[in-house]
Design an enzyme around this catalytic site. Structure first.
Site, mmCIF file in Angstrom:
data_model
loop_
_atom_site.group_PDB
_atom_site.id
_atom_site.type_symbol
_atom_site.label_atom_id
_atom_site.label_comp_id
_atom_site.label_asym_id
_atom_site.label_seq_id
_atom_site.Cartn_x
_atom_site.Cartn_y
_atom_site.Cartn_z
ATOM 1 N N TYR A 1 -10.741 13.984 -4.691
ATOM 2 C CA TYR A 1 -12.019 13.310 -5.154
ATOM 3 C C TYR A 1 -12.636 14.226 -6.053
ATOM 4 O O TYR A 1 -13.495 13.738 -6.725
ATOM 5 C CB TYR A 1 -12.801 12.906 -4.045
ATOM 6 C CG TYR A 1 -12.673 11.273 -3.667
ATOM 7 C CD1 TYR A 1 -11.552 11.111 -2.950
ATOM 8 C CD2 TYR A 1 -13.498 10.363 -3.504
ATOM 9 C CE1 TYR A 1 -11.252 9.583 -2.447
ATOM 10 C CE2 TYR A 1 -13.297 9.268 -3.039
ATOM 11 C CZ TYR A 1 -12.125 8.940 -2.316
ATOM 12 O OH TYR A 1 -11.764 7.590 -1.947
ATOM 13 N N LYS B 1 0.640 14.093 4.567
ATOM 14 C CA LYS B 1 2.111 13.748 4.083
ATOM 15 C C LYS B 1 2.671 15.236 3.742
ATOM 16 O O LYS B 1 3.064 15.460 2.613
ATOM 17 C CB LYS B 1 1.743 13.251 2.310
ATOM 18 C CG LYS B 1 3.150 12.549 1.907
ATOM 19 C CD LYS B 1 3.557 11.247 2.642
ATOM 20 C CE LYS B 1 4.708 10.847 1.784
ATOM 21 N NZ LYS B 1 5.730 9.909 2.611
ATOM 22 N N ASP C 1 2.179 7.326 5.620
ATOM 23 C CA ASP C 1 2.907 6.076 5.518
ATOM 24 C C ASP C 1 3.129 5.197 6.790
ATOM 25 O O ASP C 1 3.040 4.143 7.341
ATOM 26 C CB ASP C 1 4.006 5.978 4.552
ATOM 27 C CG ASP C 1 5.128 7.249 4.985
ATOM 28 O OD1 ASP C 1 4.726 8.087 5.957
ATOM 29 O OD2 ASP C 1 6.295 7.397 4.317
ATOM 30 N N ASP D 1 -10.005 7.715 3.418
ATOM 31 C CA ASP D 1 -10.534 6.278 2.538
ATOM 32 C C ASP D 1 -9.843 5.006 2.723
ATOM 33 O O ASP D 1 -9.917 4.079 3.341
ATOM 34 C CB ASP D 1 -10.562 6.697 0.934
ATOM 35 C CG ASP D 1 -11.016 5.494 0.287
ATOM 36 O OD1 ASP D 1 -12.072 4.780 0.771
ATOM 37 O OD2 ASP D 1 -10.475 5.041 -0.571
ATOM 38 N N ASP E 1 -10.246 1.606 5.663
ATOM 39 C CA ASP E 1 -10.095 0.277 5.392
ATOM 40 C C ASP E 1 -9.222 -0.265 6.249
ATOM 41 O O ASP E 1 -9.708 -1.533 6.644
ATOM 42 C CB ASP E 1 -9.977 0.072 4.091
ATOM 43 C CG ASP E 1 -11.259 0.028 3.217
ATOM 44 O OD1 ASP E 1 -12.400 0.614 3.317
ATOM 45 O OD2 ASP E 1 -11.244 -0.564 1.982
HETATM 46 C C1 IPM Z 1 -16.042 4.530 0.631
HETATM 47 C C2 IPM Z 1 -16.005 3.980 -0.598
HETATM 48 C C3 IPM Z 1 -16.079 5.401 -1.689
HETATM 49 C C4 IPM Z 1 -14.798 6.286 -1.378
HETATM 50 C C5 IPM Z 1 -15.988 4.771 -3.257
HETATM 51 C C6 IPM Z 1 -17.122 3.624 -3.299
HETATM 52 C C7 IPM Z 1 -16.171 5.962 -4.149
HETATM 53 O O1 IPM Z 1 -14.871 3.395 -0.610
HETATM 54 O O2 IPM Z 1 -17.053 5.156 1.171
HETATM 55 O O3 IPM Z 1 -15.005 4.482 1.414
HETATM 56 O O4 IPM Z 1 -14.052 5.956 -1.944
HETATM 57 O O5 IPM Z 1 -15.146 7.284 -0.614
HETATM 58 MN MN MN Z 2 -13.566 3.446 0.848
#
Ligand code: IPM
Ligand code: MN
Length: 356
Positions: free
Chosen positions: A141, A186, A218, A242, A246
């Site tokens: 990042y 990885k 993976d 990240d 999710d």
């Molecule tokens: C998160 C979001 C952020 C990230 C984005 C909005 C930059 O997806 O907080 O997980 O990738 O860290």
């Molecule tokens: Mn995110």
């Protein structure tokens, strides 16, 4: 004096943020915490007002505070703006300036919401309670990058110091939970991952009560969907964290339920979902993730685990009572006692439960 910055942000941010802030203030007063709150424009709303997602004067204000309570930022309205002033860029700047390097993202399935999970009962029945500890202020990042017409690159860089401090947080966190720490990486391809593995092995000697393991990302993505009950605490890099957080979120039923804490010099507490501009102002947003983020603030920053647990119990009570925002409402016919409700009603149900 506890100095809090409130940055509601964009989309549904202000709707859920105001509810969470109210609940947080109720607990701060109840527990006798002296505090002051400064509200700032941050994200797309700041781009509209000032041309940048985070003004430098606000950066200074934030750096002089203890914690930020953040709603959500971004949305298609700012897709066209220069990448250097995108709302997401503001978020990354904020994380860096706060040195918020350790991002804690819990994912658990509430018994009463089991049906909201896309996973089969035979999987959720085994219980899901995972904490993803994501490195948040370095890695790809923030690495060197270049963007040309026909070529582009991003760099994954990690120093020993950056890896050590996050892995220590992972071990300490595992000690308070199921005492298992899994490094996700990885290492069969990436040099940075192999460094993470070496450091993990070195540090594990200092935490003999924690069972340390490592898994390729993976495989981890697959196992999270097929056997999530195998995970306790996971520590991983910025990008992998990240993506996996999710995935972990969606198996709990709704990304709207999940909070996060980002610990550093100044902490940032925010739900893990985005600003959901499509439902902003409709009363459909789920305030739970944001409310639980306020609970994490009480636990992690102020050392008030009981104040945090009271909020968590209030959330559970409201859910058990049957309150459901649309994201967690059962599809089709249902026989249970379910109350489909708005953002504000869910907030009230939780506040009422807290006051009891
Ligand atoms: C998160 C979001 C952020 C990230 C984005 C909005 C930059 O997806 O907080 O997980 O990738 O860290
Ligand atoms: Mn995110």
């Amino acid at each position: 004096m506890f100095r809090l910055i409130y940055a509601p942000g964009d989309g549904i941010g202000p709707e859920i943020g105001d509810i969470a802030l109210n609940i947080l203030e109720y607990q701060l007063k109840k527990y006798g915490v002296q505090y002051e709150i400064t509200e700032i424009l941050f994200g797309g709303c700041a781009v509209d007002a000032y041309g940048v997602p985070l003004r430098s004067v606000d950066t200074s204000v934030v750096k002089n505070s203890d914690a930020v309570l953040l709603g959500a930022v971004g949305g298609p309205a700012w897709d066209g703006v220069d990448p250097s002033v995108r709302p997401e860029k503001g978020l990354l700047t904020l994380r860096k300036e706060c040195d918020a390097y350790a991002n804690f993202r819990p994912a658990r399935v509430y018994a009463c919401l089991k049906n909201a999970s896309p996973l089969k009962d035979r999987i959720t029945d085994k219980g899901i309670d995972i904490m993803i500890v994501r490195e948040l202020s370095s890695g790809i990042y923030f690495g060197e990058r270049a963007e040309g017409e026909n070529e582009a690159y991003d760099t994954e860089y990690y120093s020993r110091a950056q890896i050590e401090r996050i892995i220590r947080k992972g071990f300490e966190c595992a000690q308070t939970r199921g005492k298992k720490l899994c490094l996700v990486d990885k290492a069969n391809v990436l040099a940075t991952s192999r460094l993470w593995r070496r450091i993990m092995a070195e540090l594990s000697a200092g935490y003999p009560d924690v069972e340390a393991s490592a898994m390729y990302v993976d495989n981890a993505a697959m196992q999270l969907a097929s056997a999530p009950y195998k995970f306790d605490t996971v520590v991983t890099s910025n990008l992998f964290g990240d993506i996996l957080s999710d995935e972990a979120a969606v198996i709990t039923g709704s990304i709207g339920l999940l909070p996060s804490a980002s610990i550093g010099k100044v902490d940032i507490y925010e739900p893990i979902h985005g600003s959901a501009p499509d439902i902003a102002g409709t009363g459909k947003a789920d305030p739970v993730g944001m409310i639980l983020s306020a609970a994490m603030l009480l636990r992690y920053r102020l050392g008030l685990p009981e104040a945090a647990a009271e909020i968590e119990r209030a959330v559970e009570n409201a859910l058990e009572y049957g309150y459901r925002t649309p994201d967690i409402a059962p599809a089709g016919n249902y026989t249970d006692k379910i109350i489909i409700c708005t953002t504000a009603q869910m907030g009230e149900a939780i506040s009422d439960a807290l006051r009891q």
